[in-house]
Design a protein around this motif. Structure first.
Motif, PDB file in Angstrom:
ATOM      1  N   LEU A 186       0.817  -1.209   0.000  1.00  0.00           N
ATOM      2  CA  LEU A 186       0.000   0.000   0.000  1.00  0.00           C
ATOM      3  C   LEU A 186       0.853   1.263   0.000  1.00  0.00           C
ATOM      4  O   LEU A 186       0.509   2.240  -0.663  1.00  0.00           O
ATOM      5  N   ARG A 187       1.985   1.228   0.695  1.00  0.00           N
ATOM      6  CA  ARG A 187       2.860   2.408   0.717  1.00  0.00           C
ATOM      7  C   ARG A 187       3.246   2.840  -0.690  1.00  0.00           C
ATOM      8  O   ARG A 187       3.404   4.031  -0.959  1.00  0.00           O
ATOM      9  N   GLY A 188       3.403   1.908  -1.601  1.00  0.00           N
ATOM     10  CA  GLY A 188       3.818   2.234  -2.960  1.00  0.00           C
ATOM     11  C   GLY A 188       2.718   2.806  -3.836  1.00  0.00           C
ATOM     12  O   GLY A 188       3.010   3.460  -4.830  1.00  0.00           O
ATOM     13  N   VAL A 189       1.460   2.564  -3.469  1.00  0.00           N
ATOM     14  CA  VAL A 189       0.363   2.983  -4.350  1.00  0.00           C
ATOM     15  C   VAL A 189      -0.734   3.780  -3.661  1.00  0.00           C
ATOM     16  O   VAL A 189      -1.744   4.095  -4.292  1.00  0.00           O
ATOM     17  N   ILE A 190      -0.538   4.129  -2.417  1.00  0.00           N
ATOM     18  CA  ILE A 190      -1.628   4.806  -1.691  1.00  0.00           C
ATOM     19  C   ILE A 190      -2.041   6.114  -2.354  1.00  0.00           C
ATOM     20  O   ILE A 190      -3.228   6.422  -2.432  1.00  0.00           O
ATOM     21  N   ASP A 191      -1.092   6.877  -2.870  1.00  0.00           N
ATOM     22  CA  ASP A 191      -1.453   8.136  -3.521  1.00  0.00           C
ATOM     23  C   ASP A 191      -2.404   7.883  -4.687  1.00  0.00           C
ATOM     24  O   ASP A 191      -3.426   8.562  -4.831  1.00  0.00           O
ATOM     25  N   LEU A 192      -2.074   6.904  -5.519  1.00  0.00           N
ATOM     26  CA  LEU A 192      -2.931   6.588  -6.663  1.00  0.00           C
ATOM     27  C   LEU A 192      -4.284   6.054  -6.216  1.00  0.00           C
ATOM     28  O   LEU A 192      -5.315   6.373  -6.818  1.00  0.00           O
ATOM     29  N   CYS A 193      -4.294   5.254  -5.167  1.00  0.00           N
ATOM     30  CA  CYS A 193      -5.557   4.715  -4.668  1.00  0.00           C
ATOM     31  C   CYS A 193      -6.456   5.825  -4.130  1.00  0.00           C
ATOM     32  O   CYS A 193      -7.670   5.815  -4.356  1.00  0.00           O
ATOM     33  N   VAL A 194      -5.882   6.792  -3.441  1.00  0.00           N
ATOM     34  CA  VAL A 194      -6.661   7.928  -2.941  1.00  0.00           C
ATOM     35  C   VAL A 194      -7.203   8.743  -4.120  1.00  0.00           C
ATOM     36  O   VAL A 194      -8.379   9.122  -4.132  1.00  0.00           O
ATOM     37  N   GLU A 205     -16.165  14.297  -4.921  1.00  0.00           N
ATOM     38  CA  GLU A 205     -15.479  14.737  -3.719  1.00  0.00           C
ATOM     39  C   GLU A 205     -15.881  13.887  -2.524  1.00  0.00           C
ATOM     40  O   GLU A 205     -16.924  13.238  -2.527  1.00  0.00           O
ATOM     41  N   SER A 206     -15.030  13.937  -1.497  1.00  0.00           N
ATOM     42  CA  SER A 206     -15.301  13.177  -0.292  1.00  0.00           C
ATOM     43  C   SER A 206     -14.448  13.718   0.841  1.00  0.00           C
ATOM     44  O   SER A 206     -13.534  14.514   0.623  1.00  0.00           O
ATOM     45  N   TYR A 207     -14.725  13.271   2.049  1.00  0.00           N
ATOM     46  CA  TYR A 207     -13.939  13.651   3.219  1.00  0.00           C
ATOM     47  C   TYR A 207     -13.159  12.435   3.709  1.00  0.00           C
ATOM     48  O   TYR A 207     -13.401  11.304   3.266  1.00  0.00           O
ATOM     49  N   GLY A 208     -12.207  12.658   4.597  1.00  0.00           N
ATOM     50  CA  GLY A 208     -11.256  11.638   4.977  1.00  0.00           C
ATOM     51  C   GLY A 208     -11.844  10.303   5.402  1.00  0.00           C
ATOM     52  O   GLY A 208     -11.442   9.256   4.908  1.00  0.00           O
ATOM     53  N   GLY A 239      -6.125   6.947   9.967  1.00  0.00           N
ATOM     54  CA  GLY A 239      -5.994   8.376   9.724  1.00  0.00           C
ATOM     55  C   GLY A 239      -4.551   8.836   9.712  1.00  0.00           C
ATOM     56  O   GLY A 239      -4.192   9.734   8.959  1.00  0.00           O
ATOM     57  N   GLY A 240      -3.708   8.216  10.531  1.00  0.00           N
ATOM     58  CA  GLY A 240      -2.291   8.577  10.575  1.00  0.00           C
ATOM     59  C   GLY A 240      -1.566   8.269   9.279  1.00  0.00           C
ATOM     60  O   GLY A 240      -0.478   8.790   9.028  1.00  0.00           O
ATOM     61  N   THR A 241      -2.152   7.435   8.455  1.00  0.00           N
ATOM     62  CA  THR A 241      -1.614   7.136   7.129  1.00  0.00           C
ATOM     63  C   THR A 241      -2.311   8.005   6.084  1.00  0.00           C
ATOM     64  O   THR A 241      -1.665   8.606   5.226  1.00  0.00           O
ATOM     65  N   LEU A 242      -3.627   8.084   6.163  1.00  0.00           N
ATOM     66  CA  LEU A 242      -4.416   8.762   5.130  1.00  0.00           C
ATOM     67  C   LEU A 242      -4.221  10.272   5.109  1.00  0.00           C
ATOM     68  O   LEU A 242      -4.021  10.854   4.035  1.00  0.00           O
ATOM     69  N   TYR A 243      -4.279  10.918   6.256  1.00  0.00           N
ATOM     70  CA  TYR A 243      -4.246  12.380   6.250  1.00  0.00           C
ATOM     71  C   TYR A 243      -2.927  12.970   5.760  1.00  0.00           C
ATOM     72  O   TYR A 243      -2.936  13.971   5.038  1.00  0.00           O
ATOM     73  N   PRO A 244      -1.781  12.380   6.070  1.00  0.00           N
ATOM     74  CA  PRO A 244      -0.546  12.882   5.445  1.00  0.00           C
ATOM     75  C   PRO A 244      -0.551  12.728   3.922  1.00  0.00           C
ATOM     76  O   PRO A 244      -0.023  13.574   3.204  1.00  0.00           O
ATOM     77  N   VAL A 245      -1.163  11.653   3.422  1.00  0.00           N
ATOM     78  CA  VAL A 245      -1.273  11.461   1.970  1.00  0.00           C
ATOM     79  C   VAL A 245      -2.134  12.565   1.375  1.00  0.00           C
ATOM     80  O   VAL A 245      -1.775  13.184   0.368  1.00  0.00           O
ATOM     81  N   LEU A 246      -3.276  12.835   1.994  1.00  0.00           N
ATOM     82  CA  LEU A 246      -4.162  13.891   1.495  1.00  0.00           C
ATOM     83  C   LEU A 246      -3.463  15.248   1.522  1.00  0.00           C
ATOM     84  O   LEU A 246      -3.586  16.026   0.566  1.00  0.00           O
ATOM     85  N   ARG A 292     -16.071  19.472   8.250  1.00  0.00           N
ATOM     86  CA  ARG A 292     -15.321  18.432   7.539  1.00  0.00           C
ATOM     87  C   ARG A 292     -14.555  19.067   6.393  1.00  0.00           C
ATOM     88  O   ARG A 292     -15.036  19.991   5.754  1.00  0.00           O
ATOM     89  N   LYS A 293     -13.393  18.504   6.129  1.00  0.00           N
ATOM     90  CA  LYS A 293     -12.607  18.950   4.994  1.00  0.00           C
ATOM     91  C   LYS A 293     -12.924  18.017   3.830  1.00  0.00           C
ATOM     92  O   LYS A 293     -12.704  16.808   3.914  1.00  0.00           O
ATOM     93  N   TYR A 294     -13.459  18.582   2.757  1.00  0.00           N
ATOM     94  CA  TYR A 294     -13.807  17.806   1.567  1.00  0.00           C
ATOM     95  C   TYR A 294     -12.693  17.936   0.538  1.00  0.00           C
ATOM     96  O   TYR A 294     -12.194  19.027   0.285  1.00  0.00           O
ATOM     97  N   TYR A 295     -12.351  16.813  -0.062  1.00  0.00           N
ATOM     98  CA  TYR A 295     -11.286  16.737  -1.056  1.00  0.00           C
ATOM     99  C   TYR A 295     -11.879  16.397  -2.402  1.00  0.00           C
ATOM    100  O   TYR A 295     -12.831  15.631  -2.500  1.00  0.00           O
ATOM    101  N   ARG A 296     -11.290  16.972  -3.462  1.00  0.00           N
ATOM    102  CA  ARG A 296     -11.691  16.609  -4.826  1.00  0.00           C
ATOM    103  C   ARG A 296     -10.440  16.529  -5.685  1.00  0.00           C
ATOM    104  O   ARG A 296      -9.468  17.261  -5.450  1.00  0.00           O
ATOM    105  N   ILE A 297     -10.479  15.648  -6.653  1.00  0.00           N
ATOM    106  CA  ILE A 297      -9.335  15.459  -7.541  1.00  0.00           C
ATOM    107  C   ILE A 297      -9.257  16.641  -8.505  1.00  0.00           C
ATOM    108  O   ILE A 297     -10.276  17.111  -9.008  1.00  0.00           O
ATOM    109  N   SER A 298      -8.067  17.133  -8.745  1.00  0.00           N
ATOM    110  CA  SER A 298      -7.853  18.250  -9.672  1.00  0.00           C
ATOM    111  C   SER A 298      -7.585  17.704 -11.070  1.00  0.00           C
ATOM    112  O   SER A 298      -7.345  16.495 -11.243  1.00  0.00           O
ATOM    113  N   PRO A 299      -7.600  18.554 -12.085  1.00  0.00           N
ATOM    114  CA  PRO A 299      -7.227  18.084 -13.425  1.00  0.00           C
ATOM    115  C   PRO A 299      -5.828  17.461 -13.440  1.00  0.00           C
ATOM    116  O   PRO A 299      -5.614  16.440 -14.102  1.00  0.00           O
ATOM    117  N   GLN A 300      -4.891  18.054 -12.720  1.00  0.00           N
ATOM    118  CA  GLN A 300      -3.546  17.469 -12.627  1.00  0.00           C
ATOM    119  C   GLN A 300      -3.606  16.086 -11.979  1.00  0.00           C
ATOM    120  O   GLN A 300      -2.918  15.158 -12.411  1.00  0.00           O
TER     121      GLN A 300
END
Length: 112
Positions: free
Chosen positions: A10-18, A26-29, A46-53, A75-83
């Motif tokens: 998971l460490r190798g792909v968590i960014d892509l999975c998120v 959009e979604s929250y943590g 959360g100690g893994t997810l929030y640093p990734v976000l 709540r903090k909502y996240y959405r994927i950007s065009p990048q």
């Protein structure tokens, strides 16, 4: 599944999975963590997810904003950007090629 092995992979792909978890909206943590677990990645604390976000936000792959909660804390909502979408498409294709090759080596079945 061995939890240490799962965590290492998971460490190798968590960014892509998120990014993938945010592809359709959009979604929250907490909800992102539930999507990752439902996809078979196991619990993501959360100690893994929030640093990734935070990293994805700092690099411009996601955007975020705080919203008042309905009867609870904001709540903090996240959405994927065009990048982020472009990175997901490009790196996702690379990941599929990589895992196909690795799978072929482990099973002895050649990839097309």
């Amino acid at each position: 599944m061995d939890t240490d092995r799962r965590a290492q992979w998971l460490r190798g792909v968590i960014d892509l999975c998120v990014l993938g978890a945010l592809r359709d909206g959009e979604s929250y943590g907490y909800e992102i963590a539930r999507r990752l677990e439902a996809a078979g990645l196991g619990p993501v604390p959360g100690g893994t997810l929030y640093p990734v976000l935070l990293r994805l936000e700092k690099t411009g792959h996601v955007t975020a904003d705080w919203r008042a909660g309905a009867g609870g804390p904001a709540r903090k909502y996240y959405r994927i950007s065009p990048q982020g979408r472009q990175t997901l498409a490009d790196a996702g294709a690379d990941w599929r090629r990589f895992t196909a090759g690795a799978g072929a080596l482990m099973t002895g079945v050649a990839t097309p």
